[in-house]
Design a protein around this motif. Structure first.
Motif, PDB file in Angstrom:
ATOM      1  N   ASN A 110       0.840  -1.202   0.000  1.00 50.84           N
ATOM      2  CA  ASN A 110       0.000   0.000   0.000  1.00 50.84           C
ATOM      3  C   ASN A 110       0.878   1.256   0.000  1.00 50.84           C
ATOM      4  O   ASN A 110       0.668   2.187   0.779  1.00 50.84           O
ATOM      5  N   ARG A 111       1.832   1.251  -0.896  1.00 49.80           N
ATOM      6  CA  ARG A 111       2.838   2.314  -0.970  1.00 49.80           C
ATOM      7  C   ARG A 111       2.823   2.958  -2.356  1.00 49.80           C
ATOM      8  O   ARG A 111       2.563   2.287  -3.358  1.00 49.80           O
ATOM      9  N   ARG A 112       3.099   4.223  -2.415  1.00 55.08           N
ATOM     10  CA  ARG A 112       3.090   4.943  -3.690  1.00 55.08           C
ATOM     11  C   ARG A 112       4.525   5.133  -4.174  1.00 55.08           C
ATOM     12  O   ARG A 112       5.288   5.908  -3.613  1.00 55.08           O
ATOM     13  N   LEU A 113       4.887   4.418  -5.232  1.00 52.44           N
ATOM     14  CA  LEU A 113       6.220   4.553  -5.809  1.00 52.44           C
ATOM     15  C   LEU A 113       6.197   5.301  -7.136  1.00 52.44           C
ATOM     16  O   LEU A 113       6.945   6.253  -7.334  1.00 52.44           O
ATOM     17  N   PHE A 114       5.335   4.830  -8.054  1.00 48.54           N
ATOM     18  CA  PHE A 114       5.343   5.368  -9.414  1.00 48.54           C
ATOM     19  C   PHE A 114       4.076   6.163  -9.718  1.00 48.54           C
ATOM     20  O   PHE A 114       2.966   5.659  -9.560  1.00 48.54           O
ATOM     21  N   GLU A 115       4.276   7.401 -10.172  1.00 54.50           N
ATOM     22  CA  GLU A 115       3.146   8.224 -10.618  1.00 54.50           C
ATOM     23  C   GLU A 115       2.560   7.639 -11.904  1.00 54.50           C
ATOM     24  O   GLU A 115       1.368   7.381 -12.000  1.00 54.50           O
ATOM     25  N   LYS A 116       3.430   7.464 -12.905  1.00 49.41           N
ATOM     26  CA  LYS A 116       3.019   6.879 -14.176  1.00 49.41           C
ATOM     27  C   LYS A 116       4.130   5.950 -14.658  1.00 49.41           C
ATOM     28  O   LYS A 116       5.300   6.129 -14.312  1.00 49.41           O
ATOM     29  N   ILE A 117       3.731   4.966 -15.451  1.00 47.52           N
ATOM     30  CA  ILE A 117       4.668   3.963 -15.938  1.00 47.52           C
ATOM     31  C   ILE A 117       4.617   3.905 -17.463  1.00 47.52           C
ATOM     32  O   ILE A 117       3.534   3.868 -18.048  1.00 47.52           O
ATOM     33  N   VAL A 118       5.790   3.879 -18.076  1.00 49.38           N
ATOM     34  CA  VAL A 118       5.898   3.645 -19.519  1.00 49.38           C
ATOM     35  C   VAL A 118       6.756   2.389 -19.707  1.00 49.38           C
ATOM     36  O   VAL A 118       7.903   2.338 -19.266  1.00 49.38           O
ATOM     37  N   LEU A 119       6.184   1.392 -20.360  1.00 47.65           N
ATOM     38  CA  LEU A 119       6.902   0.152 -20.652  1.00 47.65           C
ATOM     39  C   LEU A 119       7.015   0.002 -22.160  1.00 47.65           C
ATOM     40  O   LEU A 119       6.008   0.081 -22.872  1.00 47.65           O
ATOM     41  N   THR A 120       8.216  -0.211 -22.663  1.00 48.46           N
ATOM     42  CA  THR A 120       8.400  -0.405 -24.099  1.00 48.46           C
ATOM     43  C   THR A 120       9.194  -1.681 -24.339  1.00 48.46           C
ATOM     44  O   THR A 120      10.288  -1.859 -23.792  1.00 48.46           O
ATOM     45  N   GLY A 121       8.618  -2.582 -25.108  1.00 47.48           N
ATOM     46  CA  GLY A 121       9.254  -3.878 -25.328  1.00 47.48           C
ATOM     47  C   GLY A 121       9.597  -4.558 -24.023  1.00 47.48           C
ATOM     48  O   GLY A 121      10.663  -5.173 -23.882  1.00 47.48           O
ATOM     49  N   ALA A 122       8.701  -4.476 -23.059  1.00 50.79           N
ATOM     50  CA  ALA A 122       9.006  -4.950 -21.706  1.00 50.79           C
ATOM     51  C   ALA A 122       9.001  -6.476 -21.627  1.00 50.79           C
ATOM     52  O   ALA A 122       8.150  -7.151 -22.198  1.00 50.79           O
ATOM     53  N   ALA A 123       9.972  -6.999 -20.889  1.00 51.28           N
ATOM     54  CA  ALA A 123      10.027  -8.432 -20.615  1.00 51.28           C
ATOM     55  C   ALA A 123       9.237  -8.728 -19.340  1.00 51.28           C
ATOM     56  O   ALA A 123       8.763  -7.819 -18.664  1.00 51.28           O
ATOM     57  N   GLY A 124       9.118 -10.021 -19.034  1.00 52.07           N
ATOM     58  CA  GLY A 124       8.421 -10.410 -17.808  1.00 52.07           C
ATOM     59  C   GLY A 124       7.454 -11.554 -18.002  1.00 52.07           C
ATOM     60  O   GLY A 124       7.049 -12.202 -17.039  1.00 52.07           O
ATOM     61  N   LEU A 125       7.085 -11.817 -19.267  1.00 50.43           N
ATOM     62  CA  LEU A 125       6.161 -12.912 -19.556  1.00 50.43           C
ATOM     63  C   LEU A 125       6.903 -14.026 -20.282  1.00 50.43           C
ATOM     64  O   LEU A 125       7.824 -13.760 -21.058  1.00 50.43           O
ATOM     65  N   ARG A 126       6.503 -15.249 -20.034  1.00 52.35           N
ATOM     66  CA  ARG A 126       7.134 -16.399 -20.681  1.00 52.35           C
ATOM     67  C   ARG A 126       6.213 -16.974 -21.736  1.00 52.35           C
ATOM     68  O   ARG A 126       5.034 -17.228 -21.479  1.00 52.35           O
TER      69      ARG A 126
END
Length: 264
Positions: A110-126
Motif C-alpha cells: 500500500n505504498r506509492r512509488l510510481f506516478e506513471k509507468i511507460v513500458l516499451t518492449g518490456a520483458a516479464g512474460l514467458r
C-alpha cells in the motif's frame, strides 16, 4: 556518479531540474547510453534519473548471482537514497521486469512509488514452449549429459569442456552465450522469472509502446499487459523492432511527453 547499494557500486546520472521526476531503466545488455535520447527530450521539463543496472554500463557486478527481485530491491534502495520517490518510470525490456516487480510490491505494501509507468518492449512474460523448442532443449540436455560423462574419463576433461562450450554456442541464446559462467547464473534466474501474476497489481496509469516486429518480446506480450494491467493503453509502432522506442524516438518522446502532461 556512483554510490554503493547492496554491496555493489551503482552508476547513475541526473539531468534537468523539473518538479516532475522520472527514472529511466534500460534493457539487459544495454546501459544508460541507449536511454539518452529520451532523457534529453524530457530533461527540459523534468528531473531525469538514468541508472546502470549492476553488471551493466559503468556499474559493478552484483556480489552474487541475482534474480529480478534483487535487481528491483537495488533499484528501490537507490531511489530511496536519492530521495527520488515518488516518480514516474520509463523502462525498456529487462527494465520492465524490474518495474513490474516494484509496482507489485508497492501495491502489496500500500505504498506509492510510481506516478506513471511507460513500458516499451518490456520483458516479464514467458511464452509457451513450442514443440520444436521443447525438442531442441531436450536434445541439448541429452548431449550435455553425454559430454559431461565423457569429461569424467581420464585425460578427457579439457576436450569435454570445449565440446560443452561448442554445444552452448549452438543451442544457447546469444545473450546467454555472451556471458561468463558466473553471470550466466544471474541470467538464468532472470529469464525464468515469470511475472504474469503481477500484472493485475500494477496500480499506476501505464503506457505500453511496442514494435509490431519485436521478436525478443513479441507484440502478444504487450497485448497481454494491456489486458491484465488495470489502467493500461497500448501504442503500436508499425515496423518497430525490440528497440522501437529508439528507431522512432521522436514519435516516442512526443507520446511520452503527452502522457506525462508536459505539453499543452
Amino acid at each position: 556518479m556512483k554510490t554503493e547499494v547492496l554491496g555493489t557500486q551503482i552508476h547513475y546520472e541526473l539531468m534537468g531540474q523539473g518538479e516532475k521526476r522520472v527514472v529511466l531503466l534500460h534493457g539487459w545488455g544495454c546501459s544508460t547510453k541507449l536511454m539518452q535520447p529520451v532523457a534529453q527530450a524530457l530533461s527540459e521539463d523534468m528531473t531525469v534519473l538514468l541508472v546502470d543496472f549492476p553488471a551493466h554500463g559503468e556499474s559493478d557486478r552484483p556480489p552474487e548471482p541475482w534474480g529480478v527481485p534483487d535487481f528491483a530491491e537495488c533499484t528501490l534502495k537507490l531511489l530511496e537514497e536519492l530521495s527520488f520517490l515518488p516518480c514516474s518510470v520509463i523502462a525498456h525490456s529487462f527494465g520492465g521486469r524490474v518495474t513490474l516487480e516494484l509496482a507489485a510490491r508497492a501495491h502489496n505494501e500500500n505504498r506509492r512509488l510510481f506516478e506513471k509507468i511507460v513500458l516499451t518492449g518490456a520483458a516479464g512474460l514467458r511464452a509457451p514452449a513450442s514443440n520444436e523448442k521443447s525438442k531442441r532443449t531436450k536434445q541439448y540436455q541429452q548431449l550435455k549429459k553425454a559430454v559431461r560423462a565423457f569429461g569424467n574419463l581420464p585425460l578427457c576433461s579439457g576436450a569435454a569442456k570445449k565440446m560443452e562450450e561448442a554445444l552452448l554456442k549452438k543451442y544457447g541464446s546469444p545473450d546467454y552465450v555472451a556471458l561468463d559462467e558466473e553471470m550466466r547464473k544471474t541470467f538464468v534466474k532472470v529469464i525464468n522469472h515469470n511475472q504474469e501474476s503481477l500484472l493485475p497489481l500494477v496500480d499506476s496509469p501505464t503506457l505500453l509502446v511496442w514494435g509490431d516486429q519485436d521478436t525478443e518480446t513479441p507484440l502478444w506480450m504487450g497485448r497481454k499487459m494491456e489486458k491484465d494491467i488495470p489502467d493500461a493503453g497500448l501504442v503500436i509502432f508499425e515496423g518497430g523492432t525490440h528497440f522501437a522506442y529508439l528507431e522512432q524516438v521522436g514519435r516516442f518522446n512526443a507520446i511520452v511527453r503527452n502522457f506525462f502532461g508536459l505539453d499543452g
